[in-house]
Design a protein around this motif. Structure first.
Motif, PDB file in Angstrom:
ATOM      1  N   ALA A  62     -25.349   9.935  25.404  1.00 40.34           N
ATOM      2  CA  ALA A  62     -25.683   8.787  26.243  1.00 40.34           C
ATOM      3  C   ALA A  62     -25.294   9.045  27.701  1.00 40.34           C
ATOM      4  CB  ALA A  62     -24.973   7.534  25.723  1.00 40.34           C
ATOM      5  N   ALA A  63     -24.152   9.695  27.906  1.00 35.20           N
ATOM      6  CA  ALA A  63     -23.698   9.979  29.269  1.00 35.20           C
ATOM      7  C   ALA A  63     -24.673  10.908  29.985  1.00 35.20           C
ATOM      8  CB  ALA A  63     -22.302  10.580  29.239  1.00 35.20           C
ATOM      9  N   VAL A  64     -25.114  11.935  29.285  1.00 37.17           N
ATOM     10  CA  VAL A  64     -26.061  12.883  29.883  1.00 37.17           C
ATOM     11  C   VAL A  64     -27.399  12.202  30.157  1.00 37.17           C
ATOM     12  CG1 VAL A  64     -27.369  14.999  29.490  1.00 37.17           C
ATOM     13  CG2 VAL A  64     -24.942  14.906  28.861  1.00 37.17           C
ATOM     14  N   LYS A  65     -27.911  11.488  29.162  1.00 40.77           N
ATOM     15  CA  LYS A  65     -29.230  10.853  29.300  1.00 40.77           C
ATOM     16  C   LYS A  65     -29.244   9.809  30.406  1.00 40.77           C
ATOM     17  CE  LYS A  65     -32.785   8.359  26.698  1.00 40.77           C
ATOM     18  NZ  LYS A  65     -33.164   7.786  25.373  1.00 40.77           N
ATOM     19  N   ARG A  69     -21.414   8.782  35.510  1.00 42.14           N
ATOM     20  CA  ARG A  69     -20.456   9.536  36.297  1.00 42.14           C
ATOM     21  C   ARG A  69     -19.142   9.771  35.553  1.00 42.14           C
ATOM     22  NH1 ARG A  69     -20.930   9.758  41.826  1.00 42.14           N
ATOM     23  NH2 ARG A  69     -23.082   9.646  42.509  1.00 42.14           N
ATOM     24  N   PHE A  70     -18.822   8.885  34.591  1.00 39.08           N
ATOM     25  CA  PHE A  70     -17.506   8.910  33.943  1.00 39.08           C
ATOM     26  C   PHE A  70     -17.703   8.546  32.479  1.00 39.08           C
ATOM     27  CE2 PHE A  70     -13.025   6.759  33.974  1.00 39.08           C
ATOM     28  CZ  PHE A  70     -12.424   7.935  33.544  1.00 39.08           C
ATOM     29  N   ALA A  71     -17.187   9.382  31.563  1.00 37.90           N
ATOM     30  CA  ALA A  71     -17.276   9.126  30.126  1.00 37.90           C
ATOM     31  C   ALA A  71     -15.876   9.144  29.540  1.00 37.90           C
ATOM     32  CB  ALA A  71     -18.153  10.173  29.439  1.00 37.90           C
ATOM     33  N   VAL A  72     -15.537   8.142  28.745  1.00 40.38           N
ATOM     34  CA  VAL A  72     -14.186   7.998  28.212  1.00 40.38           C
ATOM     35  C   VAL A  72     -14.239   7.748  26.715  1.00 40.38           C
ATOM     36  CG1 VAL A  72     -12.083   6.604  28.238  1.00 40.38           C
ATOM     37  CG2 VAL A  72     -13.283   7.071  30.379  1.00 40.38           C
ATOM     38  N   VAL A  73     -13.415   8.492  25.984  1.00 36.20           N
ATOM     39  CA  VAL A  73     -13.222   8.225  24.566  1.00 36.20           C
ATOM     40  C   VAL A  73     -11.839   7.595  24.399  1.00 36.20           C
ATOM     41  CG1 VAL A  73     -12.371  10.580  24.098  1.00 36.20           C
ATOM     42  CG2 VAL A  73     -13.288   9.193  22.229  1.00 36.20           C
ATOM     43  N   ASP A  81     -12.888  17.345  22.412  1.00 39.89           N
ATOM     44  CA  ASP A  81     -14.268  17.337  21.902  1.00 39.89           C
ATOM     45  C   ASP A  81     -15.231  16.805  22.962  1.00 39.89           C
ATOM     46  OD1 ASP A  81     -13.404  18.297  19.446  1.00 39.89           O
ATOM     47  OD2 ASP A  81     -13.174  16.295  18.592  1.00 39.89           O
ATOM     48  N   LEU A  82     -14.816  15.727  23.637  1.00 34.87           N
ATOM     49  CA  LEU A  82     -15.690  15.154  24.670  1.00 34.87           C
ATOM     50  C   LEU A  82     -15.799  16.092  25.858  1.00 34.87           C
ATOM     51  CD1 LEU A  82     -17.374  12.759  25.643  1.00 34.87           C
ATOM     52  CD2 LEU A  82     -15.279  11.753  26.574  1.00 34.87           C
ATOM     53  N   ARG A  83     -14.665  16.677  26.251  1.00 28.56           N
ATOM     54  CA  ARG A  83     -14.683  17.625  27.375  1.00 28.56           C
ATOM     55  C   ARG A  83     -15.626  18.781  27.076  1.00 28.56           C
ATOM     56  NH1 ARG A  83      -9.430  20.602  27.345  1.00 28.56           N
ATOM     57  NH2 ARG A  83     -10.610  21.634  25.691  1.00 28.56           N
ATOM     58  N   ASP A  84     -15.560  19.313  25.853  1.00 27.82           N
ATOM     59  CA  ASP A  84     -16.419  20.441  25.496  1.00 27.82           C
ATOM     60  C   ASP A  84     -17.880  20.018  25.424  1.00 27.82           C
ATOM     61  OD1 ASP A  84     -14.112  21.919  25.339  1.00 27.82           O
ATOM     62  OD2 ASP A  84     -14.014  21.902  23.135  1.00 27.82           O
ATOM     63  N   ALA A  85     -18.129  18.796  24.892  1.00 34.43           N
ATOM     64  CA  ALA A  85     -19.505  18.317  24.754  1.00 34.43           C
ATOM     65  C   ALA A  85     -20.173  18.122  26.111  1.00 34.43           C
ATOM     66  CB  ALA A  85     -19.531  17.006  23.959  1.00 34.43           C
ATOM     67  N   ASP A  90     -22.045  17.344  35.358  1.00 31.71           N
ATOM     68  CA  ASP A  90     -21.256  16.784  36.463  1.00 31.71           C
ATOM     69  C   ASP A  90     -20.775  15.374  36.080  1.00 31.71           C
ATOM     70  OD1 ASP A  90     -20.083  16.754  38.960  1.00 31.71           O
ATOM     71  OD2 ASP A  90     -21.863  15.915  39.935  1.00 31.71           O
ATOM     72  N   ILE A  91     -20.002  15.317  34.997  1.00 34.45           N
ATOM     73  CA  ILE A  91     -19.528  14.039  34.469  1.00 34.45           C
ATOM     74  C   ILE A  91     -18.020  14.126  34.268  1.00 34.45           C
ATOM     75  CG2 ILE A  91     -19.669  12.375  32.573  1.00 34.45           C
ATOM     76  CD1 ILE A  91     -22.490  13.452  32.001  1.00 34.45           C
TER      77      ILE A  91
END
Length: 402
Positions: A62-65, A69-73, A81-85, A90-91
């Motif tokens: 969803a963040a990519v699509k 700017r900012f994604a948080v788990v 896992d989120l960092r690698d994904a 540029d997020i």
């Protein structure tokens, strides 16, 4: 504790530019609806922050699509896992409760609060304290901390935009200049999968039966609350805070077609109603475009095809959770918070197969009675009190279960 990987993401919408939107709880059904509306109007909306509890894959996609700017788990264990994904994008990435609150507080035109459960209270307050307008789907923020949330809303001078279809309906026909002439606010309920079942059958219902909502596709917790009608009880408490009306002016009517979502009765005999398909994208689209309206790819209704509407009075004997919520609303103080915490434990126990469906209301009633017996139901003075009492009620519920 919060973990973040830095990218400059300060962003703010302004007149003539797309609205900046953040979505807290982006991996749930409300998040899906919001992102669908946003994707359908790319020149109207831009995404700043997205959060999810543990669903890293869905959050990252969803963040990519959406160009977030900012994604948080929320669960710090999934940070790597989120960092690698999102590696190579540029997020900015974050994890933990404080990172969720940071996402809520980052500058946005609208923050959609769709986190499920009491976990949504602090992020909602963080968004308001930062000056962001909140479109609220999280019931617990108002049920558990309504006085605190509404105080921040009044300080901000911007109304809470309700995402729930029932409260969105009321919001659209609520005449603020005539609020003194409101005689009743009516919330409709589908009746859920057990609308025609007898009390004994409801008490023995299986998980699969309870999850079979006739109209909406929602997460498990909300779907179970709809089956028990606790969901409608929570909405009564929300309406009390959102519209500043007393319990005696709030009413529930069962409307199986779920086309009329809410009504407001006025002293002159007028009853104003909002109609729409049972599609969560409709109230979400209303929030995103407010105070304007904008085209959205949402379902439409045909009154001719529907043919007729039917209405029934709610049955408090077959659906005791609705009765308990009304009692909590009338008692006030912290009893709604206690009731909500007990219900979250009870629903989790039912979904785990540890109690019967009828055991949900039984557990909630026992926990409420215990705190009344202790005389520990006074109003909370701050969010720390709210969270402490929430935890205390959960502990009592677990003790009863064990």
């Amino acid at each position: 504790m919060s973990k973040t990987s830095s990218v400059d993401s300060s962003v703010q919408g302004s007149e003539g530019t797309p609205k900046i939107i953040s979505v807290l709880g982006a991996s749930g059904s409300v998040g899906d609806s919001a992102l669908d509306i946003i994707a359908g109007s790319p020149d109207r909306y831009r995404v700043n922050a997205l959060t999810a509890n543990r669903n890293v894959g869905k959050l990252a996609r969803a963040a990519v699509k959406s160009g977030a700017r900012f994604a948080v788990v929320a669960d710090e264990g999934f940070y790597a896992d989120l960092r690698d994904a999102l590696s190579g994008h540029d997020i900015e990435v974050g994890a933990g409760q404080s990172a969720v609150e940071e996402a809520a507080g980052r500058s946005a035109d609208i923050v959609i609060g769709a986190i499920v459960g009491a976990a949504g209270i602090c992020p909602t307050l963080a968004a308001l304290k930062a000056g962001n307008q909140v479109a609220l789907a999280n019931k617990e923020a108002l049920v558990c901390a309504g006085d605190l949330v509404m105080a921040e809303t009044q300080r901000l001078g911007k109304p809470i935009l309700p995402v729930d279809s029932e409260h969105s309906a009321v919001f659209q026909v609520y005449e603020r200049e005539n609020r003194a002439e409101i005689s009743k606010i009516v919330l409709t309920a589908s009746g859920g999968p057990f609308r025609t079942w007898d009390r004994d059958a409801i008490a023995k219902a299986s998980i699969e039966q309870a999850l079979a909502h006739p109209n909406f596709s929602m997460g498990n917790k909300i779907t179970i609350d709809s089956a028990s009608m606790m969901n409608k009880g929570l909405e009564l408490i929300e309406a009390h805070h959102l519209y500043g009306v007393s319990a005696d002016k709030l009413k529930v009517v069962v409307h199986p077609q779920q086309i009329i979502h809410g009504m407001v009765a006025y002293s002159d005999g007028s009853l104003l109603a909002q109609l729409g398909a049972p599609d969560m994208r409709i109230p979400v689209a209303h929030c995103l475009a407010w105070p304007e309206r904008a085209p959205a790819n949402t379902d439409r209704i045909s009154l001719v095809e529907i043919g007729q509407f039917t209405f029934e009075a709610p049955d408090y004997e077959r659906f005791p959770c609705l009765r308990l919520a009304k009692e909590a609303l009338e008692a006030g103080g912290s009893l709604p918070n206690i009731m909500n915490a007990a219900n979250e434990i009870a629903v989790a126990a039912f979904l785990a197969g540890d109690i019967a469906f009828g055991g949900i209301a039984e557990l909630v009633e026992k926990v409420m009675a215990e705190f009344v017996r202790r005389d520990e139901v006074g109003a909370a003075s701050d969010v720390g009190d709210v969270l402490a009492l929430d935890q205390a009620a959960r502990n009592v519920a677990r003790q009863i279960l064990s």
